[in-house]
Design a protein around this motif. Structure first.
Motif, PDB file in Angstrom:
ATOM      1  N   HIS A 214      37.570  43.393  41.842  1.00 24.59           N
ATOM      2  CA  HIS A 214      38.210  44.336  40.929  1.00 24.59           C
ATOM      3  C   HIS A 214      38.536  43.663  39.599  1.00 24.59           C
ATOM      4  CE1 HIS A 214      39.818  47.208  44.314  1.00 24.59           C
ATOM      5  NE2 HIS A 214      38.498  47.191  44.220  1.00 24.59           N
TER       6      HIS A 214
ATOM      7  N   GLN B 129      48.909  40.670  50.319  1.00 25.31           N
ATOM      8  CA  GLN B 129      47.630  39.969  50.257  1.00 25.31           C
ATOM      9  C   GLN B 129      47.778  38.688  49.442  1.00 25.31           C
ATOM     10  OE1 GLN B 129      44.867  41.125  51.965  1.00 25.31           O
ATOM     11  NE2 GLN B 129      46.313  42.673  52.722  1.00 25.31           N
TER      12      GLN B 129
ATOM     13  N   ASP C  41      42.417  41.483  44.261  1.00 25.08           N
ATOM     14  CA  ASP C  41      41.003  41.689  44.569  1.00 25.08           C
ATOM     15  C   ASP C  41      40.162  41.111  43.426  1.00 25.08           C
ATOM     16  OD1 ASP C  41      38.354  42.960  44.707  1.00 25.08           O
ATOM     17  OD2 ASP C  41      39.217  44.156  46.327  1.00 25.08           O
TER      18      ASP C  41
ATOM     19  N   VAL D  74      43.304  49.664  44.447  1.00 27.75           N
ATOM     20  CA  VAL D  74      43.659  49.037  45.720  1.00 27.75           C
ATOM     21  C   VAL D  74      44.102  50.069  46.755  1.00 27.75           C
ATOM     22  CG1 VAL D  74      45.245  47.425  46.856  1.00 27.75           C
ATOM     23  CG2 VAL D  74      44.293  46.882  44.597  1.00 27.75           C
TER      24      VAL D  74
END
Length: 317
Positions: free
Chosen positions: A72, A65, A69, A185
């Motif tokens: 997060h 990715q 995130d 995750v």
């Protein structure tokens, strides 16, 4: 009543940031509670946060990715501030009589009489509830994993009475974010997370031993155990060993997660910073010990930045 020899209430504590808004602009009635929460000493929540961000960035690399995130990461930030505040309040409740005997800590709100133990306990429960709300935003595995850390947090304040290495127990608690950041995750734990956790434990032992060097004389008089006392004149070598093993374990985690060149450069920068810290310990003073302890925030950011940039450059462009 304030403890004998305690600083004047509202005076900045010795390890607080100079001129912090808590000491200069916060309402006086709130200042003792903000100090219980260590708001004017942000390095605590910063060091609690970093393993979370390391894991989030490493998980982005492993998951191919472009970014960790961001939701997060924001939740980790809020959770680190709140749970560090709750844990510090609990620690101060347990240690209030010992803190009254140590020069650096006798001005804290509880030993100086600015806050009662009952009021502090209510404050701690409120903070813990906010932390629970943050934790409930994650997947079920991560929620239970986060709850599991509470047992370690609960026993830590008592460790300085019964073990020469309370910093090890602190490391188990402060490094938990390395597990939570990964499980948030993937909904599970994998070898890179375990390696990152072990590395963060060693890092914590190292930097908190540096911190403990400030109090070593008072600790001897009061009978408080610490790794600084345990290592004694070998403290520099012991801290260097902890930092070296920390870097090697993070290297293993980066390798297993298939980290790229930038991730390795971030680790190299982190390792160089730790090496600089160890080199300064030959003639350490309390002032220098505090400075080096605080320097672990930018050191850890170097690693977090390297991991995050590695994911961005490889998978986002």
């Amino acid at each position: 009543m304030p403890a004998p020899g305690a600083p004047i209430p509202d005076a900045p504590l010795p390890d607080a940031l100079t001129g912090h808004w808590v000491d200069t602009r916060a309402p006086r009635r709130l200042r003792p509670y903000l100090k219980l929460a260590r708001i004017e000493r942000p390095v605590g929540w910063q060091l609690l946060l970093l393993p979370c961000w390391w894991a989030a960035a490493l998980a982005a690399i492993a998951g191919r990715q472009a970014f960790p995130d961001l939701r997060h990461c924001l939740l980790f930030l809020i959770g680190a501030v709140v749970m560090r505040a709750a844990g510090s309040t609990f620690n101060d409740i347990v240690d209030r009589k010992l803190d009254a005997q140590v020069a650096r800590t006798r001005g804290r709100p509880l030993p100086s009489g600015q806050v009662s133990a009952r009021a502090a306990a209510i404050f701690m429960v409120g903070l813990s509830l906010v932390g629970l709300l943050v934790l409930l935003q994650f997947n079920r595995f991560t929620i239970w994993l986060g709850i599991g850390s509470l047992a370690i947090v609960a026993i830590y304040p008592f460790m300085k009475r019964i073990t020469q290495m309370p910093q090890f127990v602190l490391g188990l608690a402060f490094s938990w974010g390395a597990l939570v950041g990964w499980s948030a995750v993937f909904g599970r734990l994998d070898p890179p997370a375990y390696l990152l956790y072990a590395a963060a434990v060693l890092w914590t032992i190292g930097y908190d031993t540096i911190y403990a060097l400030q109090d070593i004389e008072d600790d001897v008089l009061v009978g408080i155990k610490s790794s600084a006392r345990y290592f004694g004149r070998h403290a520099q070598a012991a801290i260097g060993g902890c930092f070296l093993l920390c870097v090697l374990l993070i290297g293993g985690a980066v390798w297993l997660a298939d980290g790229g060149v930038v991730a390795w450069l971030g680790l190299a920068a982190f390792a160089g910073h730790l090496g600089w810290q160890v080199s300064r310990l030959a003639q350490v003073t309390p002032v220098l010990a505090l400075r080096l302890f605080r320097a672990n925030w930018p050191a850890g950011l170097l690693l977090a930045t390297g991991l995050a940039l590695d994911a961005l450059l490889r998978f986002g462009i």
